[in-house]
Design a protein around this motif. Sequence first.
Motif, PDB file in Angstrom:
ATOM      1  N   LEU A 273      72.196 -20.094  79.375  1.00  0.00           N
ATOM      2  CA  LEU A 273      71.070 -19.360  79.946  1.00  0.00           C
ATOM      3  C   LEU A 273      70.024 -20.309  80.513  1.00  0.00           C
ATOM      4  O   LEU A 273      69.386 -20.013  81.535  1.00  0.00           O
ATOM      5  N   GLN A 274      69.825 -21.445  79.879  1.00  0.00           N
ATOM      6  CA  GLN A 274      68.883 -22.435  80.417  1.00  0.00           C
ATOM      7  C   GLN A 274      69.367 -22.951  81.765  1.00  0.00           C
ATOM      8  O   GLN A 274      68.570 -23.155  82.683  1.00  0.00           O
ATOM      9  N   GLN A 275      70.675 -23.159  81.891  1.00  0.00           N
ATOM     10  CA  GLN A 275      71.211 -23.592  83.177  1.00  0.00           C
ATOM     11  C   GLN A 275      71.079 -22.508  84.236  1.00  0.00           C
ATOM     12  O   GLN A 275      70.786 -22.797  85.395  1.00  0.00           O
ATOM     13  N   LEU A 276      71.285 -21.255  83.838  1.00  0.00           N
ATOM     14  CA  LEU A 276      71.238 -20.154  84.790  1.00  0.00           C
ATOM     15  C   LEU A 276      69.815 -19.769  85.170  1.00  0.00           C
ATOM     16  O   LEU A 276      69.546 -19.464  86.330  1.00  0.00           O
ATOM     17  N   TYR A 277      68.892 -19.791  84.215  1.00  0.00           N
ATOM     18  CA  TYR A 277      67.534 -19.305  84.462  1.00  0.00           C
ATOM     19  C   TYR A 277      66.477 -20.410  84.531  1.00  0.00           C
ATOM     20  O   TYR A 277      65.342 -20.138  84.906  1.00  0.00           O
ATOM     21  N   GLY A 278      66.842 -21.620  84.166  1.00  0.00           N
ATOM     22  CA  GLY A 278      65.824 -22.648  84.005  1.00  0.00           C
ATOM     23  C   GLY A 278      65.505 -23.499  85.210  1.00  0.00           C
ATOM     24  O   GLY A 278      64.612 -24.346  85.163  1.00  0.00           O
ATOM     25  N   GLY A 279      66.247 -23.325  86.320  1.00  0.00           N
ATOM     26  CA  GLY A 279      65.970 -24.122  87.502  1.00  0.00           C
ATOM     27  C   GLY A 279      66.395 -25.569  87.387  1.00  0.00           C
ATOM     28  O   GLY A 279      65.941 -26.416  88.152  1.00  0.00           O
ATOM     29  N   ARG A 280      67.288 -25.845  86.448  1.00  0.00           N
ATOM     30  CA  ARG A 280      67.749 -27.218  86.267  1.00  0.00           C
ATOM     31  C   ARG A 280      68.890 -27.527  87.235  1.00  0.00           C
ATOM     32  O   ARG A 280      69.630 -26.623  87.636  1.00  0.00           O
ATOM     33  N   PRO A 281      69.075 -28.783  87.615  1.00  0.00           N
ATOM     34  CA  PRO A 281      70.207 -29.132  88.485  1.00  0.00           C
ATOM     35  C   PRO A 281      71.526 -28.773  87.801  1.00  0.00           C
ATOM     36  O   PRO A 281      71.740 -29.057  86.631  1.00  0.00           O
ATOM     37  N   ALA A 282      72.393 -28.106  88.547  1.00  0.00           N
ATOM     38  CA  ALA A 282      73.686 -27.685  88.002  1.00  0.00           C
ATOM     39  C   ALA A 282      74.779 -28.010  89.011  1.00  0.00           C
ATOM     40  O   ALA A 282      74.630 -27.753  90.211  1.00  0.00           O
ATOM     41  N   SER A 283      75.871 -28.568  88.526  1.00  0.00           N
ATOM     42  CA  SER A 283      77.002 -28.871  89.402  1.00  0.00           C
ATOM     43  C   SER A 283      77.842 -27.623  89.592  1.00  0.00           C
ATOM     44  O   SER A 283      77.690 -26.629  88.875  1.00  0.00           O
ATOM     45  N   ARG A 284      78.765 -27.687  90.566  1.00  0.00           N
ATOM     46  CA  ARG A 284      79.619 -26.543  90.841  1.00  0.00           C
ATOM     47  C   ARG A 284      80.613 -26.288  89.710  1.00  0.00           C
ATOM     48  O   ARG A 284      81.318 -25.273  89.716  1.00  0.00           O
ATOM     49  N   GLN A 285      80.687 -27.173  88.753  1.00  0.00           N
ATOM     50  CA  GLN A 285      81.534 -26.911  87.589  1.00  0.00           C
ATOM     51  C   GLN A 285      80.946 -25.806  86.723  1.00  0.00           C
ATOM     52  O   GLN A 285      81.677 -25.173  85.953  1.00  0.00           O
ATOM     53  N   PHE A 286      79.634 -25.592  86.837  1.00  0.00           N
ATOM     54  CA  PHE A 286      79.006 -24.507  86.086  1.00  0.00           C
ATOM     55  C   PHE A 286      79.344 -23.187  86.755  1.00  0.00           C
ATOM     56  O   PHE A 286      79.119 -22.976  87.950  1.00  0.00           O
ATOM     57  N   LEU A 287      79.898 -22.286  85.992  1.00  0.00           N
ATOM     58  CA  LEU A 287      80.435 -21.021  86.475  1.00  0.00           C
ATOM     59  C   LEU A 287      79.497 -20.296  87.432  1.00  0.00           C
ATOM     60  O   LEU A 287      79.903 -19.850  88.513  1.00  0.00           O
ATOM     61  N   CYS A 288      78.235 -20.163  87.064  1.00  0.00           N
ATOM     62  CA  CYS A 288      77.314 -19.304  87.803  1.00  0.00           C
ATOM     63  C   CYS A 288      76.949 -19.847  89.183  1.00  0.00           C
ATOM     64  O   CYS A 288      76.445 -19.093  90.025  1.00  0.00           O
ATOM     65  N   THR A 289      77.174 -21.122  89.432  1.00  0.00           N
ATOM     66  CA  THR A 289      76.891 -21.653  90.766  1.00  0.00           C
ATOM     67  C   THR A 289      77.865 -21.098  91.795  1.00  0.00           C
ATOM     68  O   THR A 289      77.609 -21.181  93.000  1.00  0.00           O
ATOM     69  N   ARG A 290      78.974 -20.529  91.340  1.00  0.00           N
ATOM     70  CA  ARG A 290      79.973 -19.959  92.247  1.00  0.00           C
ATOM     71  C   ARG A 290      79.916 -18.434  92.257  1.00  0.00           C
ATOM     72  O   ARG A 290      80.859 -17.781  92.714  1.00  0.00           O
ATOM     73  N   CYS A 291      78.830 -17.875  91.779  1.00  0.00           N
ATOM     74  CA  CYS A 291      78.709 -16.422  91.684  1.00  0.00           C
ATOM     75  C   CYS A 291      77.738 -15.887  92.732  1.00  0.00           C
ATOM     76  O   CYS A 291      76.636 -16.435  92.909  1.00  0.00           O
ATOM     77  N   GLU A 292      78.135 -14.803  93.381  1.00  0.00           N
ATOM     78  CA  GLU A 292      77.277 -14.200  94.407  1.00  0.00           C
ATOM     79  C   GLU A 292      76.013 -13.592  93.822  1.00  0.00           C
ATOM     80  O   GLU A 292      75.047 -13.351  94.543  1.00  0.00           O
ATOM     81  N   GLN A 293      75.988 -13.326  92.512  1.00  0.00           N
ATOM     82  CA  GLN A 293      74.827 -12.689  91.889  1.00  0.00           C
ATOM     83  C   GLN A 293      73.752 -13.683  91.452  1.00  0.00           C
ATOM     84  O   GLN A 293      72.660 -13.277  91.039  1.00  0.00           O
ATOM     85  N   ALA A 294      74.043 -14.981  91.527  1.00  0.00           N
ATOM     86  CA  ALA A 294      73.080 -15.989  91.072  1.00  0.00           C
ATOM     87  C   ALA A 294      71.882 -16.049  92.021  1.00  0.00           C
ATOM     88  O   ALA A 294      72.014 -15.883  93.239  1.00  0.00           O
ATOM     89  N   LEU A 295      70.717 -16.294  91.451  1.00  0.00           N
ATOM     90  CA  LEU A 295      69.470 -16.350  92.223  1.00  0.00           C
ATOM     91  C   LEU A 295      68.997 -17.785  92.389  1.00  0.00           C
ATOM     92  O   LEU A 295      68.982 -18.559  91.438  1.00  0.00           O
ATOM     93  N   GLY A 296      68.565 -18.102  93.616  1.00  0.00           N
ATOM     94  CA  GLY A 296      67.813 -19.325  93.853  1.00  0.00           C
ATOM     95  C   GLY A 296      66.336 -19.040  93.640  1.00  0.00           C
ATOM     96  O   GLY A 296      65.954 -17.948  93.196  1.00  0.00           O
ATOM     97  N   LEU A 297      65.483 -19.992  93.978  1.00  0.00           N
ATOM     98  CA  LEU A 297      64.046 -19.810  93.765  1.00  0.00           C
ATOM     99  C   LEU A 297      63.505 -18.649  94.591  1.00  0.00           C
ATOM    100  O   LEU A 297      62.707 -17.843  94.110  1.00  0.00           O
ATOM    101  N   THR A 298      63.952 -18.537  95.848  1.00  0.00           N
ATOM    102  CA  THR A 298      63.502 -17.430  96.693  1.00  0.00           C
ATOM    103  C   THR A 298      63.910 -16.091  96.096  1.00  0.00           C
ATOM    104  O   THR A 298      63.132 -15.134  96.072  1.00  0.00           O
ATOM    105  N   GLY A 299      65.132 -16.024  95.598  1.00  0.00           N
ATOM    106  CA  GLY A 299      65.600 -14.796  94.976  1.00  0.00           C
ATOM    107  C   GLY A 299      64.800 -14.433  93.740  1.00  0.00           C
ATOM    108  O   GLY A 299      64.517 -13.259  93.494  1.00  0.00           O
ATOM    109  N   LEU A 300      64.432 -15.433  92.938  1.00  0.00           N
ATOM    110  CA  LEU A 300      63.621 -15.177  91.755  1.00  0.00           C
ATOM    111  C   LEU A 300      62.259 -14.617  92.140  1.00  0.00           C
ATOM    112  O   LEU A 300      61.784 -13.636  91.555  1.00  0.00           O
TER     113      LEU A 300
END
Length: 368
Positions: A273-300
Amino acid sequence: MLNPFLQAARPYPRKLSVDLHSFCNARCTMCPYPRYAPRQTQGHMDRHRYRQILDEMALIGRTRRFQPILTFCYMGEPFLADDLGQCVRDARDRDLAVYLNTNAALMTPPRVDELLAAAFDGAIHISVHGITPEVYYRVTGLDLDPTLANIRYLLSRYDPARVCIRGVDDGWPVGERDKWRAFWQPLGVQLECLAPISRCGGVGRLLPARCRDRRTVRLFGCRCHHPLVEMVILFDGRAVMCCQDMGRELVWGDVGKDGILAVWNGSVRRQALQQLYGGRPASRQFLCTRCEQALGLTGLVRSLCQTALRKALPTRPKAPTNLPTAQAVGLHPRACQLNHPAKKPILNFVEAGREGVTPCGECKCGPS
């Protein structure tokens, strides 16, 4: 960054998606199941483990004073379970609200009768990916006529307002959407016509270009907030990140061994959850970076503004797209204007929202 959505997260789930088994009778073109199934462990959930899960979730609901929500088989077809009716009854006996997702190909009249005899009264989401036999077969690998016969029988026995027909337009020919809507609209069901998604890259051709970029990204949340309200439990008791994690990439822990709350509040989920919601750098190995539902800063920012606007503007109660989602995020039916207690799920949420009042399950009344 302190994400407001993460700050407001509860220390318990409100909804469970439990795999009674891990099998499906369809081979949908936009689903990664046909590719994943041969290389994943498959099986049926031990029913003693299933009832243990229900017991703990029911206790959480009583302690926290809410009605938990249950659905089945995030990767499979629930009607492949011979004892689906008993599984529903076990949940209803513990005061869990139950809804179903199905392709209806195996939802035969005897299975419908069995379901209703088990006190099922929730929403039924039915996937019908096309309305011409050729399109439907190309997308799902199933025959259309038996499916339609099963749905017609259901609608003759069950409130159509609690049935939602979902169609995913995966290469439908021109005019198929219009035919699809024209067929279903007169029947009084809810309709959702959706674009296909990649399931976190599980279907590579559907992965958006922005998710193919291999550079490190920062995530600020999930458009659906599934990991904040829902726990997805595999047939063997393991809990995964969410319903999009069909590759079983991010396993939170073993619910059968440690229990719901221990896994929900465990270190693996907290870090995810920290990786998904915390704005931390995440590589494409992290599942949620490949998800259409993930939010960037603008989306948040957009999501926060929409939430604030909804709270600031006095409006009539709006009907959510489906009752399970409404309950999962903390919306509850009010008592009706005649002060009857709303003890059962409402019968027609759409009509109630249109009139600005929620009918209760006791008298089915509307605005006075």
